[in-house]
Motif scaffolding. Sequence first.
Motif, PDB file in Angstrom:
ATOM      1  N   ASP A 465       0.814  -1.309   0.007  1.00 50.59           N
ATOM      2  CA  ASP A 465       0.057  -0.071   0.198  1.00 50.59           C
ATOM      3  C   ASP A 465       0.871   1.210   0.022  1.00 50.59           C
ATOM      4  N   ALA A 466       2.124   1.175   0.420  1.00 51.68           N
ATOM      5  CA  ALA A 466       2.804   2.317   0.637  1.00 51.68           C
ATOM      6  C   ALA A 466       3.170   2.961  -0.782  1.00 51.68           C
ATOM      7  N   PRO A 467       3.201   4.375  -0.990  1.00 48.33           N
ATOM      8  CA  PRO A 467       3.407   5.109  -1.980  1.00 48.33           C
ATOM      9  C   PRO A 467       4.883   4.529  -2.496  1.00 48.33           C
ATOM     10  N   ARG A 468       4.919   4.695  -3.983  1.00 49.99           N
ATOM     11  CA  ARG A 468       5.945   4.075  -4.750  1.00 49.99           C
ATOM     12  C   ARG A 468       6.754   5.276  -5.607  1.00 49.99           C
ATOM     13  N   TRP A 469       7.976   5.149  -5.980  1.00 52.20           N
ATOM     14  CA  TRP A 469       8.592   5.724  -6.927  1.00 52.20           C
ATOM     15  C   TRP A 469       8.940   4.954  -8.127  1.00 52.20           C
ATOM     16  N   TYR A 470       8.974   5.549  -9.534  1.00 51.87           N
ATOM     17  CA  TYR A 470       9.365   4.767 -10.588  1.00 51.87           C
ATOM     18  C   TYR A 470      10.481   5.730 -11.312  1.00 51.87           C
ATOM     19  N   TRP A 471      11.698   5.138 -11.699  1.00 48.46           N
ATOM     20  CA  TRP A 471      12.430   5.925 -12.427  1.00 48.46           C
ATOM     21  C   TRP A 471      12.345   5.381 -13.751  1.00 48.46           C
ATOM     22  N   SER A 472      12.453   6.390 -14.807  1.00 51.59           N
ATOM     23  CA  SER A 472      12.116   5.811 -16.038  1.00 51.59           C
ATOM     24  C   SER A 472      13.484   5.884 -17.020  1.00 51.59           C
ATOM     25  N   ALA A 473      14.299   7.255 -17.126  1.00 50.29           N
ATOM     26  CA  ALA A 473      15.465   7.025 -17.546  1.00 50.29           C
ATOM     27  C   ALA A 473      16.045   8.605 -17.103  1.00 50.29           C
ATOM     28  N   GLY A 474      17.429   8.472 -17.558  1.00 50.99           N
ATOM     29  CA  GLY A 474      18.341   9.620 -17.009  1.00 50.99           C
ATOM     30  C   GLY A 474      17.930  10.004 -15.516  1.00 50.99           C
ATOM     31  N   ARG A 475      17.555  11.196 -15.465  1.00 53.20           N
ATOM     32  CA  ARG A 475      16.906  11.795 -13.913  1.00 53.20           C
ATOM     33  C   ARG A 475      15.702  11.838 -13.839  1.00 53.20           C
ATOM     34  N   ASP A 476      14.759  11.237 -14.657  1.00 60.43           N
ATOM     35  CA  ASP A 476      13.410  11.412 -14.428  1.00 60.43           C
ATOM     36  C   ASP A 476      12.763  10.280 -13.808  1.00 60.43           C
ATOM     37  N   VAL A 477      12.107  10.665 -12.779  1.00 63.54           N
ATOM     38  CA  VAL A 477      11.439  10.092 -11.534  1.00 63.54           C
ATOM     39  C   VAL A 477       9.975  10.287 -11.368  1.00 63.54           C
ATOM     40  N   LEU A 479       6.654  10.141  -9.091  1.00 68.17           N
ATOM     41  CA  LEU A 479       6.099   9.676  -7.673  1.00 68.17           C
ATOM     42  C   LEU A 479       4.710   9.673  -7.648  1.00 68.17           C
ATOM     43  N   GLU A 480       4.303   8.613  -6.643  1.00 69.65           N
ATOM     44  CA  GLU A 480       2.735   8.357  -6.911  1.00 69.65           C
ATOM     45  C   GLU A 480       2.152   9.402  -6.031  1.00 69.65           C
ATOM     46  N   ALA A 481       0.838   9.782  -6.606  1.00 72.38           N
ATOM     47  CA  ALA A 481       0.012  10.571  -5.843  1.00 72.38           C
ATOM     48  C   ALA A 481      -0.139  10.230  -4.532  1.00 72.38           C
ATOM     49  N   GLY A 482      -0.101  11.193  -3.763  1.00 72.51           N
ATOM     50  CA  GLY A 482       0.101  10.971  -2.405  1.00 72.51           C
ATOM     51  C   GLY A 482       1.280  11.325  -1.534  1.00 72.51           C
ATOM     52  N   THR A 483       2.232  11.198  -2.247  1.00 70.66           N
ATOM     53  CA  THR A 483       3.614  11.507  -1.858  1.00 70.66           C
ATOM     54  C   THR A 483       3.598  12.834  -1.527  1.00 70.66           C
ATOM     55  N   PRO A 484       4.394  13.397  -0.170  1.00 75.26           N
ATOM     56  CA  PRO A 484       4.374  14.497   0.421  1.00 75.26           C
ATOM     57  C   PRO A 484       4.873  15.444  -0.562  1.00 75.26           C
ATOM     58  N   ALA A 485       4.408  16.871  -0.398  1.00 76.99           N
ATOM     59  CA  ALA A 485       4.895  17.737  -1.446  1.00 76.99           C
ATOM     60  C   ALA A 485       6.088  17.892  -1.102  1.00 76.99           C
ATOM     61  N   ALA A 486       6.771  18.165   0.327  1.00 72.26           N
ATOM     62  CA  ALA A 486       8.042  18.471   0.635  1.00 72.26           C
ATOM     63  C   ALA A 486       8.965  17.385  -0.083  1.00 72.26           C
ATOM     64  N   LEU A 487       8.579  16.302  -0.108  1.00 71.85           N
ATOM     65  CA  LEU A 487       9.589  15.245  -0.419  1.00 71.85           C
ATOM     66  C   LEU A 487       9.836  15.419  -2.035  1.00 71.85           C
ATOM     67  N   LEU A 488       8.698  15.650  -2.722  1.00 65.99           N
ATOM     68  CA  LEU A 488       8.676  15.986  -4.213  1.00 65.99           C
ATOM     69  C   LEU A 488       9.765  17.105  -4.242  1.00 65.99           C
ATOM     70  N   GLU A 489       9.824  18.262  -3.693  1.00 66.58           N
ATOM     71  CA  GLU A 489      10.406  19.292  -3.613  1.00 66.58           C
ATOM     72  C   GLU A 489      11.839  19.087  -3.335  1.00 66.58           C
ATOM     73  N   ALA A 490      12.337  18.438  -2.249  1.00 62.41           N
ATOM     74  CA  ALA A 490      13.596  17.893  -1.886  1.00 62.41           C
ATOM     75  C   ALA A 490      14.284  17.316  -2.906  1.00 62.41           C
ATOM     76  N   LEU A 491      13.604  16.329  -3.468  1.00 64.70           N
ATOM     77  CA  LEU A 491      14.069  15.439  -4.457  1.00 64.70           C
ATOM     78  C   LEU A 491      14.688  16.125  -5.981  1.00 64.70           C
ATOM     79  N   GLN A 492      13.818  17.208  -6.055  1.00 69.25           N
ATOM     80  CA  GLN A 492      13.912  18.329  -7.134  1.00 69.25           C
ATOM     81  C   GLN A 492      15.132  19.034  -6.916  1.00 69.25           C
TER      82      GLN A 492
END
Length: 536
Positions: A465-477, A479-492
């Motif tokens: 059930d936990a949110p997942r990430w998916y790496w496609s190519a290069g630096r493209d990642v 993130l599943e809906a429900g991932t905290p916005a702060a986590l998205l920004e920190a990865l960017q």
Amino acid sequence: MQLDLTTLPYPGSRQPVLARRGVVATSQPLAAQAGLAMLQRGGNAVDAAIAAAVALTVVEPTSNGIGGDLFALVWDGAHLHGLNGSGRAPEALTLERVRQAGHTSMPTRGWLPVTVPGAPAAWRDLHRRFGRLRFSQLFEPAITYAEHGVPIAPVVATSWERAAQVFAANASAEFSGWADTFLINGRPPRAGELWQSRGHARALSLIAESYADDFYNGEIAQALVRFAQRTGGLLTARDLAQHHSTWVAPLSVRYRGYEVWELPPNGQGLAALIALNILEGFTIAQFERETPQSYHLQIEAMKLAFADAQRYIGDPEHVTVPTEQLLAKEYAARRRALIGAQALDPAPGDPIHGGTVYLCTADADGMMVSLIQSNYMGFGSGIVVPGLGIALHNRGAGFSLQPGHPNQLAPGKRPFHTIIPGFLTQDGRAVGPFGVMGGHMQPQGHLQMIVNTIDYGLNPQASLDAPRWYWSAGRDVLLEAGTPAALLEALQQRGHQARISEDRGVFGRGQIIWRLDNGVYVAGSDGRADGCAVGY
């Protein structure tokens, strides 16, 4: 293993299923019930797995079929066995032929990517070695659904609609059987609507009665070859008759006191093991699960592993894959040293220096099965054998046309394969089977399930059930809906080109069964699919 069996850590999360005598987890409830019925009739985990797998060709044809491939890991109570049920390229499928057809890479539809289907032979070979019930008995639920109709589940209906849009433009003779078999009055079936295929039922009956021989040497084989000859296909009677599954020794790496097992190439399970080897050098549990530090380390390890897998994996019957070197702890240390605070553009190292349904079963005697089968990219090639409901896979799309590449197309060769079953043990004791389907997502899903379990103590259902990430190519990642916005920004900020995806299908669908020390099974089934875990 310390698992939290009471907390519901994620919104919408469910409790795991606990059972003692047997359990089956699949992506479709009717298939899970088919497997459970075999356990209740006195069958074992292999019987249950075959029954569920055969049923899935009817109740979830959007992801697998009779014309697909299969891989499996079987724990017999003391030892782990691996079965590679992937088919080989036809003798007439050559690099020159594909290029003459105007392709610079392997096509994904039509006859050219069709390799010999391995699933029927794999069902037989699993049964021959481990089965307890009659082979034909295992087909009864699937044949009943195909003959009398099966109600289409919501997620399957959505996938069916997407496939119909893809194949709508294919009007040539080789694709004619798809619409005849999989559309109702010219449209895909809707959720809750009954779909039936008497041709499918007939094909399954022939396979059941002949112990799968009919598919490779009998009426089915003849029908397949006739259709190929009439519509430009390359499969011949000789290609089918020469097919065989291969029993293989599973590969493993040790990760924090556990052994994680995958099948050797031509599958991509090696990528998951390489990534875990790299990740083991970091104390990831010091970080909370939904933190940029945890995500970053997992993603970077996975990127490096994929770079190596895509560079070195091929059919070991045709090329030498440097498996031992790729899994060496010293090599993992060298690759680990490349990971810093910022996202990498991955490249393969030098180790020699210095498309799917997944299910798992377990029985009262401790036998467990991790099984995956697929047509690839939904319905596969789009070619369906008329009158038999057999959708042929397109696994040949996994070949490379690059000269000298280990995965270069050649007659009689097995392509790079995405489908991989996983298994976990500890000091020679079985913990259980696990898997996440979904093409390129599969090794990434395996990595995340192991980290969720071992580093964060999540039970099977919470892990899925936990949110997942998916790496496609290069630096493209993604993130599943429900991932905290702060986590998205920190990865960017770390250089990842990360974004949220609303398409849950990108992140795969999995099943897990773990065995507790007292013999109780704890099972989970992915909420991204229609399925469930059932036991008794």
